[in-house]
Design a protein around this motif. Sequence first.
Motif, PDB file in Angstrom:
ATOM      1  N   GLU A   1      33.559  30.618  32.693  1.00 32.45           N
ATOM      2  CA  GLU A   1      34.429  29.927  33.637  1.00 32.45           C
ATOM      3  C   GLU A   1      35.912  30.116  33.354  1.00 32.45           C
ATOM      4  O   GLU A   1      36.701  30.331  34.285  1.00 32.45           O
ATOM      5  CB  GLU A   1      34.080  28.431  33.628  1.00 32.45           C
ATOM      6  N   ALA A   2      36.310  30.084  32.102  1.00 36.68           N
ATOM      7  CA  ALA A   2      37.740  30.127  31.781  1.00 36.68           C
ATOM      8  C   ALA A   2      38.418  31.395  32.282  1.00 36.68           C
ATOM      9  O   ALA A   2      39.570  31.359  32.725  1.00 36.68           O
ATOM     10  CB  ALA A   2      37.937  29.992  30.270  1.00 36.68           C
ATOM     11  N   LEU A   3      37.722  32.525  32.226  1.00 37.40           N
ATOM     12  CA  LEU A   3      38.315  33.786  32.656  1.00 37.40           C
ATOM     13  C   LEU A   3      38.125  34.045  34.140  1.00 37.40           C
ATOM     14  O   LEU A   3      38.714  34.996  34.683  1.00 37.40           O
ATOM     15  CB  LEU A   3      37.715  34.947  31.859  1.00 37.40           C
ATOM     16  N   LEU A   4      37.322  33.226  34.801  1.00 37.77           N
ATOM     17  CA  LEU A   4      37.023  33.441  36.213  1.00 37.77           C
ATOM     18  C   LEU A   4      37.740  32.460  37.129  1.00 37.77           C
ATOM     19  O   LEU A   4      37.657  32.579  38.358  1.00 37.77           O
ATOM     20  CB  LEU A   4      35.512  33.339  36.449  1.00 37.77           C
ATOM     21  N   ALA A   5      38.434  31.484  36.555  1.00 33.09           N
ATOM     22  CA  ALA A   5      39.080  30.448  37.361  1.00 33.09           C
ATOM     23  C   ALA A   5      40.261  31.010  38.143  1.00 33.09           C
ATOM     24  O   ALA A   5      40.927  31.959  37.721  1.00 33.09           O
ATOM     25  CB  ALA A   5      39.554  29.316  36.447  1.00 33.09           C
ATOM     26  N   HIS A   6      40.512  30.414  39.305  1.00 33.27           N
ATOM     27  CA  HIS A   6      41.631  30.768  40.165  1.00 33.27           C
ATOM     28  C   HIS A   6      42.526  29.547  40.354  1.00 33.27           C
ATOM     29  O   HIS A   6      42.145  28.421  39.993  1.00 33.27           O
ATOM     30  CB  HIS A   6      41.118  31.284  41.507  1.00 33.27           C
ATOM     31  N   PRO A   7      43.712  29.712  40.921  1.00 28.26           N
ATOM     32  CA  PRO A   7      44.594  28.561  41.141  1.00 28.26           C
ATOM     33  C   PRO A   7      43.949  27.438  41.948  1.00 28.26           C
ATOM     34  O   PRO A   7      44.237  26.263  41.708  1.00 28.26           O
ATOM     35  CB  PRO A   7      45.786  29.178  41.883  1.00 28.26           C
ATOM     36  N   ASP A   8      43.098  27.757  42.909  1.00 26.18           N
ATOM     37  CA  ASP A   8      42.355  26.724  43.631  1.00 26.18           C
ATOM     38  C   ASP A   8      41.181  26.281  42.764  1.00 26.18           C
ATOM     39  O   ASP A   8      40.264  27.081  42.473  1.00 26.18           O
ATOM     40  CB  ASP A   8      41.850  27.246  44.983  1.00 26.18           C
ATOM     41  N   ASP A   9      41.191  25.018  42.328  1.00 21.25           N
ATOM     42  CA  ASP A   9      40.145  24.520  41.452  1.00 21.25           C
ATOM     43  C   ASP A   9      38.797  24.530  42.168  1.00 21.25           C
ATOM     44  O   ASP A   9      38.697  24.218  43.352  1.00 21.25           O
ATOM     45  CB  ASP A   9      40.480  23.089  41.006  1.00 21.25           C
ATOM     46  N   GLY A  10      37.767  24.897  41.445  1.00 24.84           N
ATOM     47  CA  GLY A  10      36.425  24.900  42.018  1.00 24.84           C
ATOM     48  C   GLY A  10      36.095  26.133  42.822  1.00 24.84           C
ATOM     49  O   GLY A  10      35.044  26.188  43.465  1.00 24.84           O
ATOM     50  N   LEU A  11      36.943  27.158  42.784  1.00 21.52           N
ATOM     51  CA  LEU A  11      36.696  28.402  43.515  1.00 21.52           C
ATOM     52  C   LEU A  11      36.470  29.534  42.518  1.00 21.52           C
ATOM     53  O   LEU A  11      37.290  29.755  41.629  1.00 21.52           O
ATOM     54  CB  LEU A  11      37.882  28.742  44.408  1.00 21.52           C
ATOM     55  N   TYR A  12      35.369  30.259  42.682  1.00 19.89           N
ATOM     56  CA  TYR A  12      35.042  31.349  41.759  1.00 19.89           C
ATOM     57  C   TYR A  12      34.469  32.540  42.523  1.00 19.89           C
ATOM     58  O   TYR A  12      33.706  32.369  43.476  1.00 19.89           O
ATOM     59  CB  TYR A  12      34.016  30.893  40.710  1.00 19.89           C
ATOM     60  N   VAL A  13      34.842  33.710  42.081  1.00 20.42           N
ATOM     61  CA  VAL A  13      34.193  34.938  42.525  1.00 20.42           C
ATOM     62  C   VAL A  13      33.337  35.401  41.355  1.00 20.42           C
ATOM     63  O   VAL A  13      33.836  35.579  40.240  1.00 20.42           O
ATOM     64  CB  VAL A  13      35.216  36.018  42.899  1.00 20.42           C
ATOM     65  N   VAL A  14      32.032  35.571  41.583  1.00 18.85           N
ATOM     66  CA  VAL A  14      31.110  35.853  40.490  1.00 18.85           C
ATOM     67  C   VAL A  14      30.288  37.102  40.801  1.00 18.85           C
ATOM     68  O   VAL A  14      30.293  37.614  41.913  1.00 18.85           O
ATOM     69  CB  VAL A  14      30.174  34.655  40.229  1.00 18.85           C
ATOM     70  N   GLY A  15      29.556  37.560  39.797  1.00 14.80           N
ATOM     71  CA  GLY A  15      28.729  38.738  39.980  1.00 14.80           C
ATOM     72  C   GLY A  15      29.561  40.003  40.091  1.00 14.80           C
ATOM     73  O   GLY A  15      30.691  40.088  39.604  1.00 14.80           O
ATOM     74  N   ALA A  16      29.000  41.002  40.751  1.00  8.07           N
ATOM     75  CA  ALA A  16      29.669  42.295  40.856  1.00  8.07           C
ATOM     76  C   ALA A  16      31.042  42.167  41.497  1.00  8.07           C
ATOM     77  O   ALA A  16      31.980  42.884  41.128  1.00  8.07           O
ATOM     78  CB  ALA A  16      28.796  43.249  41.667  1.00  8.07           C
ATOM     79  N   LYS A  17      31.197  41.264  42.430  1.00 13.76           N
ATOM     80  CA  LYS A  17      32.475  41.114  43.120  1.00 13.76           C
ATOM     81  C   LYS A  17      33.565  40.624  42.174  1.00 13.76           C
ATOM     82  O   LYS A  17      34.743  40.916  42.377  1.00 13.76           O
ATOM     83  CB  LYS A  17      32.318  40.158  44.304  1.00 13.76           C
ATOM     84  N   SER A  18      33.202  39.902  41.125  1.00 17.34           N
ATOM     85  CA  SER A  18      34.198  39.412  40.174  1.00 17.34           C
ATOM     86  C   SER A  18      34.855  40.549  39.408  1.00 17.34           C
ATOM     87  O   SER A  18      35.957  40.395  38.883  1.00 17.34           O
ATOM     88  CB  SER A  18      33.555  38.437  39.180  1.00 17.34           C
ATOM     89  N   TYR A  19      34.196  41.693  39.340  1.00 20.30           N
ATOM     90  CA  TYR A  19      34.752  42.842  38.623  1.00 20.30           C
ATOM     91  C   TYR A  19      35.652  43.689  39.516  1.00 20.30           C
ATOM     92  O   TYR A  19      36.195  44.706  39.064  1.00 20.30           O
ATOM     93  CB  TYR A  19      33.622  43.704  38.059  1.00 20.30           C
ATOM     94  N   GLY A  20      35.824  43.293  40.766  1.00 25.75           N
ATOM     95  CA  GLY A  20      36.704  44.030  41.658  1.00 25.75           C
ATOM     96  C   GLY A  20      36.299  45.481  41.768  1.00 25.75           C
ATOM     97  O   GLY A  20      35.179  45.803  42.125  1.00 25.75           O
ATOM     98  N   ARG A  21      37.211  46.359  41.404  1.00 26.49           N
ATOM     99  CA  ARG A  21      36.945  47.797  41.490  1.00 26.49           C
ATOM    100  C   ARG A  21      36.461  48.398  40.177  1.00 26.49           C
ATOM    101  O   ARG A  21      36.271  49.617  40.084  1.00 26.49           O
ATOM    102  CB  ARG A  21      38.195  48.529  41.958  1.00 26.49           C
ATOM    103  N   ALA A  22      36.301  47.592  39.151  1.00 24.90           N
ATOM    104  CA  ALA A  22      35.806  48.106  37.875  1.00 24.90           C
ATOM    105  C   ALA A  22      34.306  48.350  37.950  1.00 24.90           C
ATOM    106  O   ALA A  22      33.580  47.549  38.538  1.00 24.90           O
ATOM    107  CB  ALA A  22      36.128  47.129  36.752  1.00 24.90           C
ATOM    108  N   PRO A  23      33.810  49.421  37.353  1.00 27.70           N
ATOM    109  CA  PRO A  23      32.391  49.774  37.489  1.00 27.70           C
ATOM    110  C   PRO A  23      31.513  49.322  36.333  1.00 27.70           C
ATOM    111  O   PRO A  23      30.439  49.858  36.139  1.00 27.70           O
ATOM    112  CB  PRO A  23      32.458  51.304  37.539  1.00 27.70           C
ATOM    113  N   THR A  24      31.947  48.368  35.544  1.00 32.50           N
ATOM    114  CA  THR A  24      31.256  48.061  34.295  1.00 32.50           C
ATOM    115  C   THR A  24      30.350  46.843  34.359  1.00 32.50           C
ATOM    116  O   THR A  24      29.891  46.357  33.342  1.00 32.50           O
ATOM    117  CB  THR A  24      32.296  47.832  33.181  1.00 32.50           C
TER     118      THR A  24
END
Length: 468
Positions: free
Chosen positions: A356-379
Amino acid sequence: MDTELPVVVVGAGPVGLAAAAHLLERGLEPLVLEAGDRVGAAVREWGHVRLFSPWEYDVDAAALRLLERTGWESPGRDELPTGDELVEAYLAPLAATPELAGRVRTGTRVVAVTRQGVDKTRGVGRAGRPYVVRTVRGGRVADVAARAVLDASGTWGNPNPLGVAGLPAIGEDRAGPWVTGPLPDVLGADRARFAGRHALVVGMGHSAATTLLALVRLREEEPGTEVTWVVRGRSPARLYGGGDADGLPARGLLGSTLRAAVAAGAVTLLRETTLASLTPPPGRTGRLTVAGTGRDGVPVELAVDVVVRATGARPDLGLLREVRLDLDPGLEAPSALAPLIDPDAHSCGTVPPHGEALLAHPDDGLYVVGAKSYGRAPTFLLATGYEQVRSIAAHLAGDAEAARRVELALPASGVCSTDLAGREAADLAAVGFATGSRHGRSAEEAPPAAACCGSPPTPVTVSPSRAG
């Protein structure tokens, strides 16, 4: 915020359903919204492909606990499922458990997320407001109120273009009839499209490797089948991988088998090649003309029957336009996570589990998870997504200590632990390529690439990788 509101999870794939299972265990109310008509809709699109991660790494712990209450028995932990088997033997039964059956809505597309009563420009009084999730189902628009939102919609269906520098090749928009997705069923449903024809595969991830090996087999069975492989990089060594040293044997075999096929001449490899234009034939029948630039600036022109777009995918952030995100400008991943996954500096073996700590955004309670959380990175690894949602569920339930704790052990990877630069140099030397700076960064200077974690059916399953 009204704590009686559900936590909306966007996407009923492996990570989305795992999120729902963890939220339930924490006493929170999940609501999973899936655009497809069935759960695992994206996985079904490459259902013919066999993962090279065994069941041991494909099933989430909280999901397993839900399934076991129904008498579900896991397939053999060392068996490698296909995408269809992953859905039918795991995701569909999980969604059908009494706890989740009424909390998963299929055929419901999320088109926007915002905060109740405010757009993204308003900061005063923003914190603590519920979210409004706008959906479209059967042509009807409806808004769903939520206490938190987890976007697990993935990147499938939003491919990177075939052109260079992130732009489509000229004419790419008119070449649709000649272009397939990253994982066509070469030996099955799509066989007639490839048999006896010239196929061009573009990209250097595991999707590309999977398709290339299927084409090699088809070439043996169907005379006249030609296979050309275009990569932008100087060497496919990072895709060839660590062979027997790989912690996932099927992944190591994939790369070593492809390398042998190239060496044997079954695949024509064009290195350091970019595509500039795609020109359909007059009358819309016949071969597509593909033009570009090869090594040392030499023009390249090919006449092909079909192009396989194995260039990976990128996140569609349009539905999150009205919420406040903190994204890395290059990777389009959360800013705190981006340095840990940047493919210019890291491979999958050096990306630590995170929550959670590395995935948090300025809007509390909003997270992008899974493959989408890695954006354009392929790892990205599927098991990593399970750990993400476990940590987030703990945080939303107020268990800060559990949210901080790491509960993930990934398989060792020879791909990540061996000397990639050295293997690239050896690979280039084997085909007579110079390794000096004349052609850009030397093999010795090249950063470690994400060799192990590219496309949908890859290690512990996955996100499509970037083009080579």
